[in-house]
Each structure stands twice: as C-alpha cells, then as structure tokens.
Design a protein around this motif. Structure first.
Motif, short mmCIF file in Angstrom:
data_model
loop_
_atom_site.label_atom_id
_atom_site.label_comp_id
_atom_site.label_asym_id
_atom_site.label_seq_id
_atom_site.Cartn_x
_atom_site.Cartn_y
_atom_site.Cartn_z
N PRO A 347 0.79 -1.23 0.00
CA PRO A 347 0.00 0.00 0.00
C PRO A 347 0.83 1.28 0.00
CG PRO A 347 -0.90 -1.59 1.57
CD PRO A 347 0.43 -2.13 1.11
N GLU A 348 2.00 1.25 0.65
CA GLU A 348 2.80 2.47 0.71
C GLU A 348 3.32 2.88 -0.66
OE1 GLU A 348 5.42 -1.06 1.90
OE2 GLU A 348 3.37 -0.34 2.25
N ASN A 349 3.41 1.92 -1.60
CA ASN A 349 3.85 2.22 -2.96
C ASN A 349 2.71 2.22 -3.97
OD1 ASN A 349 6.55 2.36 -2.11
ND2 ASN A 349 6.83 0.16 -2.38
N ASN A 350 1.49 1.92 -3.51
CA ASN A 350 0.32 1.82 -4.41
C ASN A 350 0.60 0.82 -5.55
OD1 ASN A 350 0.04 4.86 -3.30
ND2 ASN A 350 -1.97 4.02 -3.79
N GLN A 351 1.06 -0.38 -5.14
CA GLN A 351 1.41 -1.40 -6.13
C GLN A 351 0.89 -2.77 -5.71
OE1 GLN A 351 5.70 -1.39 -6.48
NE2 GLN A 351 5.69 0.21 -8.04
N ILE A 352 0.56 -3.58 -6.72
CA ILE A 352 0.27 -5.01 -6.52
C ILE A 352 1.17 -5.78 -7.46
CG2 ILE A 352 -1.55 -6.72 -6.27
CD1 ILE A 352 -3.53 -4.42 -6.86
N GLN A 353 1.76 -6.86 -6.98
CA GLN A 353 2.67 -7.64 -7.82
C GLN A 353 2.20 -9.08 -7.89
OE1 GLN A 353 6.83 -6.95 -7.19
NE2 GLN A 353 7.47 -8.89 -8.12
N LEU A 354 2.23 -9.63 -9.09
CA LEU A 354 1.91 -11.04 -9.34
C LEU A 354 3.06 -11.64 -10.12
CD1 LEU A 354 -0.16 -13.39 -9.23
CD2 LEU A 354 -1.03 -12.57 -11.43
N ASN A 355 3.63 -12.74 -9.61
CA ASN A 355 4.80 -13.35 -10.21
C ASN A 355 4.44 -14.63 -10.97
OD1 ASN A 355 6.42 -11.34 -9.07
ND2 ASN A 355 6.79 -12.55 -7.22
N ALA A 356 5.39 -15.04 -11.82
CA ALA A 356 5.33 -16.34 -12.51
C ALA A 356 4.08 -16.48 -13.38
CB ALA A 356 5.42 -17.48 -11.51
N ILE A 357 3.80 -15.47 -14.19
CA ILE A 357 2.70 -15.57 -15.15
C ILE A 357 3.20 -16.35 -16.36
CG2 ILE A 357 1.18 -14.25 -16.67
CD1 ILE A 357 1.32 -11.97 -14.65
N SER A 358 2.46 -17.41 -16.74
CA SER A 358 2.90 -18.27 -17.84
C SER A 358 2.23 -17.92 -19.16
CB SER A 358 2.61 -19.73 -17.50
OG SER A 358 1.22 -19.93 -17.30
N SER A 359 1.12 -17.18 -19.11
CA SER A 359 0.43 -16.81 -20.35
C SER A 359 -0.48 -15.62 -20.09
CB SER A 359 -0.39 -17.98 -20.88
OG SER A 359 -1.16 -17.59 -21.99
N PHE A 360 -0.61 -14.76 -21.10
CA PHE A 360 -1.55 -13.64 -21.00
C PHE A 360 -2.84 -13.91 -21.76
CE2 PHE A 360 2.38 -11.50 -19.80
CZ PHE A 360 1.94 -10.73 -18.75
N SER A 361 -2.79 -14.68 -22.84
CA SER A 361 -3.95 -15.06 -23.64
C SER A 361 -4.52 -13.89 -24.42
CB SER A 361 -5.06 -15.66 -22.76
OG SER A 361 -4.54 -16.69 -21.96
N SER A 362 -5.21 -14.21 -25.51
CA SER A 362 -5.91 -13.20 -26.29
C SER A 362 -7.12 -12.71 -25.52
CB SER A 362 -6.34 -13.77 -27.64
OG SER A 362 -5.21 -14.18 -28.39
N PHE A 363 -7.40 -11.43 -25.67
CA PHE A 363 -8.56 -10.79 -25.05
C PHE A 363 -8.54 -10.90 -23.52
CE2 PHE A 363 -9.91 -12.62 -29.16
CZ PHE A 363 -10.00 -11.44 -29.87
#
Length: 450
Positions: A347-363
């Motif tokens: 919250p102090e940086n106004n950020q959310i982080q998600l690691n190890a994404i394997s695909s974004f996919s269309s749409f």
C-alpha cells in the motif's frame, strides 16, 4: 494619418511609412506587403490580406484579421507583437508565424497554418480547424492554448510543444479530425482539460499540474510515446469507453512503467510486439467491484512465459476497495467472468505484484480488487483425478465435508491450463463422495477444474 469610417478600402500595393491608420467598422484589403512602421487603430474592423504573391503581415493590434489569398502570408520577424482581439481567420492560403510574440483570441483555420521560428511564444485562446484546415507545428516553437480546440481537419505537431494552459473556463479538445501531437504539457490549476476525441501522442504527454479527463476517447501512444509525471493529484481519468493504447517490442528484461501507463513487466522470456491497453472501467469481481483501472496485455509470444507483473494504482481509483486486501484478477473473455490470481500488495507504494505468469492469452484483461466476504456453501476435503488402465478414461472424484444450498458441481477441462471448456455438471445430492468419468481422453497432460 489615414482615417476610414464604415467604408471599404482596397490597396493593391504595399503599405509603407510611419503614419497612423485609424479604422472603425471598416474593411481594409491589402494586396501588397505590410511594411509600415506606424500605428494601426483597428476599431472593430476586418483587415484582409488578399494578394496573389507571398505577403508580409504587419505586426500590429488587429480586431479581425483575415488571410484570403494565394500562396503564403508571413509575419514580420522580431518587431513588436501580433495581437488579434476577436478572430484571426485563414480562409485561403497559408499563415506562416515567424519570431514575434502572438496573442490571438480565436484562430480559425480553413486552409493552413505553419510556424517558422522558435524565439517567442504564441498564445491562442480558442482554435477551430475546419474539415479543410491544417494546423502544422513542424518547428521548435511553443504554442500555448488556454481555450477550446475543435478539430475537424488536421492538427499535427512533429516538433515543438503544445501547452494546455490555465483558464477560467474548463478546456475541451473535440472534433472529428486527425490529431497527432509530439510534446504536450498540461498546466491546469483552476480548470479542467477534457479530450472528447481521439489523440495520437508521438513523444511526451507531461503533467505540470492538473488532470486530464477522457470522455469516450482513445489516446494512442507511439513506440516513443510516454505519459510523464502522472501522480495521484495530476492524473488521467476516463469513462467506460476510454482507453490509452500502446504497442511495444519487449524482449528479455525488466520494463518499468511501460510508456508511463502504470504497469511494469519483468520477463525471463521474450514477449515480442506487445499490445498494452489501459482502461478505466470498473468490473464485477467475485461479488465486489474492481478498482477503476484495468489493463489488456497481449504479447506476440504467449506460450511458456515467465513474467512478473507490477500493477500501479492511485488512491482515488480504489472504488471503495480495501487497499490491504487487493488481489490481481484475470478475465479470459473480455471482462464477462473473472478469476482471482493472487499477488501481494504494498500500500505504501500503491502497487500489486503477481509473479510467474505463464500466459496472458488473447482478449485477457487484468484488474485488481478485494474479495467480498461471503459464507461458502461447500467445504471441500479432497479433489483428485486419475487415468485408468484404459488410456482414454480419466476418473475424477471429490469429497465434500458439508454442502448448503448447492445446485450442482461444474467440471471444466483444458489441454493448456489456460482455456477451459465447460463439459459437464454433476447435480448436488447432499452427499460426501462424488465422481465423474471423462471418456475418450487423449493420453496427454489434462487440466481439470471443479
């Protein structure tokens, strides 16, 4: 002294000398050059340059100034100020601004306007560009606009800076024409700036102060296009139809705040040409509304990725979500349904982080929100799948500890762990043990979700 009261004067040649010209509600046509050093007392007259050759415009204090000619009309360099109290109109021909200061109450462009110097500022309140008009800033000049812009023609700056400066009234950029801007600076303290038409930014959109509202409009960022110095107090907002769009080639590496959009990617695999759109629509996530921001991310290479995503937000975008409970959510069908993907918030940086994404996919869309606290109707003890001796049969079973107000269980199947098909439902019977057999399944890795 030359005095003209409520009459029309047509001068075919040049205007020379140091004497005064005093006009009332007259029309003064000049076919030659405005070389005079004397004073112009314009009254409420219309001063019209209508020669057949290139013409020098006398730098003076006009009421109405009209360019209605062939070829070019250019201002005389480094001599005084060009002031137009009511309207400067480029009806025919080209108006070429040189190195003097200019203060124009309204500039109407039906033909073309260009710039040939960078030494003194040009200040325009309202700018109207008709469907046949062209406003071209192709020089390192700075143009300050404090009023409205209506562009049904072409507004293009390849160099220089367009300033949206402060004014008493709110400022609107609208129209049906083509708008391409290089460097833009927003300095608004007392009024608002709204884009009601699409704009292409090829260099930098910089905030000195104030905010920008997008009203059903799209801002396209070129490969070099960048949003600079956006903060919680100096930010961009929009309605459901508004977007900021970018395309960027992403290889292996860390990319912070891509194009100034507020999203960062750290990738161990190349993504290729990647589309990144930022929107402002709130979506329904697990019974609650998301924050007022989402991203659409679509890389050219979309298999076997290793990407860490950092999602930035502003406090005013939280939309009543508990900041400490924010998670990243993903939709595979353009926002109709969402799955929680997790992540951790700072919250102090106004950020959310998600690691190890394997695909974004269309749409695929990515947003953030906090789960609404609900009592789950089912307590699950076990969920497992096993391939039987026949290679085309997979047996799935699950064990339930408690079951309240449950209609059915849905089993979805996928061959890549990303795109799931809804194959079947099993009616809830208020029992502990359930099972289902998938027939004629190929001997390969299968993903099943309950």
């Amino acid at each position: 002294k030359f005095i003209l009261n409520d009459k029309t004067a047509r001068i075919k040649g040049d205007w020379n000398g140091s004497g005064k010209v005093k006009l009332s509600t007259s029309q003064f046509y000049l076919g030659g050059n405005g070389n005079a050093d004397g004073t112009l007392l314009a009254g409420t007259s219309n001063f019209i340059y209508n020669g057949n050759q290139n013409q020098r415009i006398k730098v003076a204090n006009y009421y109405d100034l009209t360019i209605d000619k062939e070829n070019r009309a250019f201002t005389r360099a480094n001599t005084g100020q060009l002031i137009v109290k009511n309207e400067a109109k480029v009806k025919n021909g080209t108006l070429d601004f040189d190195s003097e200061q200019c203060y124009l109450n309204m500039l109407s462009v039906e033909d073309s306007v260009i710039f040939s110097s960078k030494y003194q500022e040009k200040i325009i309140r309202d700018l109207n560009i008709s469907s046949s008009g062209i406003f071209l800033l192709d020089y390192d000049e700075e143009v300050f606009i404090s009023g409205n812009i209506i562009c049904d023609g072409i507004l293009k700056s390849n160099k220089g800076i367009i300033h949206f400066s402060d004014s008493i009234n709110n400022q609107v950029l609208s129209g049906t024409g083509e708008i391409q801007l290089s460097k833009v600076k927003i300095s608004k303290k007392e009024s608002e700036l709204t884009f009601k038409t699409d704009v292409n930014i090829i260099d930098t959109l910089h905030f000195n102060s104030g905010s920008l509202k997008l009203n059903s409009s799209v801002v396209d960022l070129s490969n070099r296009g960048y949003i600079s110095n956006e903060t919680s107090s100096n930010s961009i907002s929009g309605n459901n139809e508004s977007l900021i769009r970018s395309h960027k080639s992403l290889e292996i590496g860390e990319y912070k705040n891509i194009n100034g959009l507020g999203v960062s990617l750290n990738t161990k695999t190349p993504l290729g040409q990647t589309k990144i759109n930022r929107g402002f629509k709130s979506h329904e996530l697990g019974g609650n509304e998301s924050i007022n921001k989402f991203y659409e991310i679509e890389p050219s290479f979309n298999i076997g990725l290793q990407v860490d995503l950092t999602f930035n937000y502003f406090d005013h975008e939280l939309n009543r979500n508990d900041e400490n409970e924010l998670k990243i959510w993903k939709s595979l069908n353009n926002g109709s349904n969402w799955l929680e993907r997790g992540g951790f918030v700072t919250p102090e940086n106004n950020q959310i982080q998600l690691n190890a994404i394997s695909s974004f996919s269309s749409f695929s869309l990515w947003s953030a929100g906090a789960n609404k606290t609900v009592t789950l109707p089912v307590k699950l003890f076990l969920f497992e799948g096993k391939r039987e001796e026949e290679e085309d049969l997979i047996k799935v079973k699950w064990v339930i500890l408690s079951e309240i107000n449950t209609k059915a269980y849905q089993l979805n199947l996928s061959f890549d762990g990303i795109h799931f098909d809804s194959l079947t439902t099993v009616t809830a019977e208020n029992i502990n043990n359930y099972e289902f057999n998938f027939q004629e399944i190929k001997n390969q890795i299968i993903y099943i979700e309950l």
